[in-house]
Design an enzyme around this catalytic site. Structure first.
Site, mmCIF file in Angstrom:
data_model
loop_
_atom_site.group_PDB
_atom_site.id
_atom_site.type_symbol
_atom_site.label_atom_id
_atom_site.label_comp_id
_atom_site.label_asym_id
_atom_site.label_seq_id
_atom_site.Cartn_x
_atom_site.Cartn_y
_atom_site.Cartn_z
ATOM 1 N N LYS A 152 -33.725 13.329 -10.862
ATOM 2 C CA LYS A 152 -33.462 12.904 -9.496
ATOM 3 C C LYS A 152 -33.250 14.300 -8.661
ATOM 4 O O LYS A 152 -33.952 14.877 -7.881
ATOM 5 C CB LYS A 152 -32.195 12.165 -9.282
ATOM 6 C CG LYS A 152 -31.766 11.891 -7.805
ATOM 7 C CD LYS A 152 -30.302 11.293 -7.497
ATOM 8 C CE LYS A 152 -29.654 12.382 -7.563
ATOM 9 N NZ LYS A 152 -28.387 12.177 -7.043
ATOM 10 N N ASP A 172 -33.092 7.953 -6.064
ATOM 11 C CA ASP A 172 -31.852 7.923 -6.342
ATOM 12 C C ASP A 172 -31.541 6.327 -6.021
ATOM 13 O O ASP A 172 -32.198 5.659 -6.217
ATOM 14 C CB ASP A 172 -30.762 8.783 -5.421
ATOM 15 C CG ASP A 172 -30.890 8.173 -4.022
ATOM 16 O OD1 ASP A 172 -31.719 7.292 -3.538
ATOM 17 O OD2 ASP A 172 -29.827 8.152 -3.185
#
Ligand code: SF4
Length: 213
Positions: free
Chosen positions: A118, A137
């Site tokens: 991420k 996310d």
């Protein structure tokens, strides 16, 4: 995505996007603020990042801070002790291995402590202008599944499924649009479907109750 692009204009930018904009996409500030942002509310991330960057703005100066000082500066972000350790270790590696610069490849970024896909994807998109990455996310994971773009159980699966399910011209924008939508409208609990500009297109998979507002 076109409807979301117009609709997000009325909302604040997510904290890391704002930091990227204000720092002219500085890779170090994007990297560190993204590390701080995990499981932390945006106002807390923004304030903690500002306190930390006021004291140290480069890997060299931040590597010289003690872990305790970093802890104090970033408190109350979640897991501030772990994150302080990771920030310090990461800064050291940047100085020793990368001459004080943030590396620009996924492989290199993943070698930094506390940096997962991420964070690496967001740094590559925001600071290195990559058009080949999608940053997933919890908001992107949840909304992609509600929209039926993917059927996945984890953000990691979602990232890979989104490369197949979406047109590549949208990849750099998916995070910005869906995070903004997730913070303001398509919330985890009680999404505001009545106020949602894409409600006609959304099958609302897995949504049981919605907000009345
Ligand atoms: S209609 Fe509801 S579930 Fe679908 S994207 Fe909008 S807020 Fe989320």
């Amino acid at each position: 995505m076109r409807a979301l692009a117009r609709a997000i204009d009325q909302h604040d930018l997510p904290a890391v996007e704002k930091i990227a904009q204000e720092s002219r996409e500085d890779p170090f500030e994007v990297l560190i603020s993204t590390m701080l942002s995990a499981q932390t509310r945006d106002p807390v991330t923004a304030a903690a990042s500002a306190r930390l960057f006021r004291v140290a703005r480069t890997p060299r100066t931040m590597a010289k801070l003690t872990t305790t000082r970093i802890e104090r500066l970033i408190y109350p972000v979640s897991f501030y002790r772990h994150k302080a350790t990771h920030v310090k270790q990461t800064c050291r590696i940047l100085v020793e291995r990368y001459r004080g610069r943030v590396p620009g490849t996924m492989e290199e970024l993943l070698t930094l402590p506390g940096v997962g896909r991420k964070t690496a994807n967001l740094v590559l998109i925001l600071s290195f202008k990559s058009l080949q990455n999608i940053c997933v996310d919890t908001h992107v994971h949840r909304i992609s599944n509600r929209l039926g773009w993917v059927q996945t159980r984890t953000p990691e699966e979602t990232e890979q499924a989104l490369y197949k399910a979406t047109a590549d011209r949208w990849w750099p924008f998916i995070n910005l649009y869906l995070v903004t939508w997730g913070q303001n409208v398509c919330k985890p609990v009680y999404p505001r479907c009545g106020a949602c500009v894409i409600r006609e297109q959304c099958p609302r998979i897995g949504v049981e109750r919605t907000s009345v507002r």
